[in-house]
Scaffold this active site. Sequence first.
Site, PDB file in Angstrom:
ATOM      1  CD  GLN A 109       1.431  48.328  91.052  1.00  0.00           C
ATOM      2  OE1 GLN A 109       0.568  48.807  89.319  1.00  0.00           O
ATOM      3  NE2 GLN A 109       1.957  47.300  90.564  1.00  0.00           N
ATOM      4  CE1 TYR A 166      -3.537  51.927  80.545  1.00  0.00           C
ATOM      5  CE2 TYR A 166      -2.037  50.072  79.620  1.00  0.00           C
ATOM      6  CZ  TYR A 166      -1.837  51.066  80.809  1.00  0.00           C
ATOM      7  OH  TYR A 166      -1.006  51.447  81.513  1.00  0.00           O
ATOM      8  CB  ILE A 170       4.611  49.114  88.491  1.00  0.00           C
ATOM      9  CG1 ILE A 170       4.730  49.925  86.827  1.00  0.00           C
ATOM     10  CG2 ILE A 170       5.192  49.108  88.960  1.00  0.00           C
ATOM     11  CD1 ILE A 170       6.151  50.587  86.705  1.00  0.00           C
TER      12      ILE A 170
HETATM   13  C1  AKB Z   1      -1.396  47.071  82.569  1.00  0.00           C
HETATM   14  O1  AKB Z   1      -0.463  45.602  82.601  1.00  0.00           O
HETATM   15  O2  AKB Z   1      -2.193  47.282  81.738  1.00  0.00           O
HETATM   16  C2  AKB Z   1      -0.325  47.789  82.898  1.00  0.00           C
HETATM   17  C3  AKB Z   1       0.429  48.706  82.340  1.00  0.00           C
HETATM   18  C4  AKB Z   1       1.635  47.562  81.741  1.00  0.00           C
HETATM   19  O3  AKB Z   1       1.136  49.407  81.900  1.00  0.00           O
HETATM   20  N1  AKB Z   1      -0.062  47.542  84.125  1.00  0.00           N
END
Ligand code: AKB
Length: 315
Positions: A15, A143, A173
């Site tokens: 993206q 994450y 984003i």
């Molecule tokens: C997600 O939603 O995982 C990403 C972020 C906020 O890092 N867009």
Amino acid sequence: MDSDTRILITGANGQIGTVLTQRLRQKYGTQNVIATDIRPPQKEFEGPFELLDVLDAQRFEQVAGDYGVRQIYHLAAILSAKGEEQPLRTWEINMRGLFHAFEAGLKVGIDRMFFPSSIAAFGPDSPKVETPQKAYRAPLTVYGISKTAGENWMKYYHQRYGLDLRSVRYPGIIGYQSMPGGGTTDYAIDIFHQALQKGSYTCFLKADTRLPMMYMDDAIRATLELMEAPAEAIRIRTSYNIAGVNFTPAELAAEIQKHLPDFTIHYEPDFRQQIAEGWPQSIDDSAARRDWGWQAEYDLAKMTEDMLQHLALTC
Ligand code: AKB
């Protein structure tokens, strides 16, 4: 930056990568920006492209060395929602990929590297409103854990090896140029596409879930301004908070309805609701403003208008 400085981008088909590659090529010359990704690009574009799996350290070093790369933008990663499907695989890609970027950078002697962190680096115990730069960070997603760890490794490689490493914590984003994949903030892009194509949207977050977001133009500008700032201005070597806008799905829907009065939204929250609830609602970005003059330009109204205008042309 010298006019012939070579830049390598990982995750260039993603993206942000798609838009950043284009912007860097406009700025520094098409041939100087080497786009890489694990898959070939969907659309043909001009300029060097190399297939690169960031788990392949040898190939990483080889591509960086062959092109005489001086800067790396290491964007390849698995995002928050997708990451929860395969936690160990996500850790592997997000962390080992980052080490390979550091080591390739050391080997070929880069001048500078960018690594995106995220609001996901914060967790449920961080303050939710105007979340401070140095807030306690105990994220609940793999994450988020990889971003928190990555930030600390950035600081380590900077201190230990003198690498000039820079980072921002991106909010969600939003852009018309590319589609996201696997994030919790993806609804805020999808909603625009569905509003124009179907006139309705089913949101996977609750109506009142407030999250920090940023328009793509602002995010790209933040990235370039950080990378162009003099090294002595960069006082934070983990990652900078940056703020753009913040809104709830209901507020975004109401803004879209100003342009498309018949647009309807309903809500079917899923597992991503819990992820969103562990994140900040708004961000204190005073350190980025102080150190390298960061200032967002897009508010909710301006962003919505721009998104709809651009997407209407392609729908
Ligand atoms: C997600 O939603 O995982 C990403 C972020 C906020 O890092 N867009």
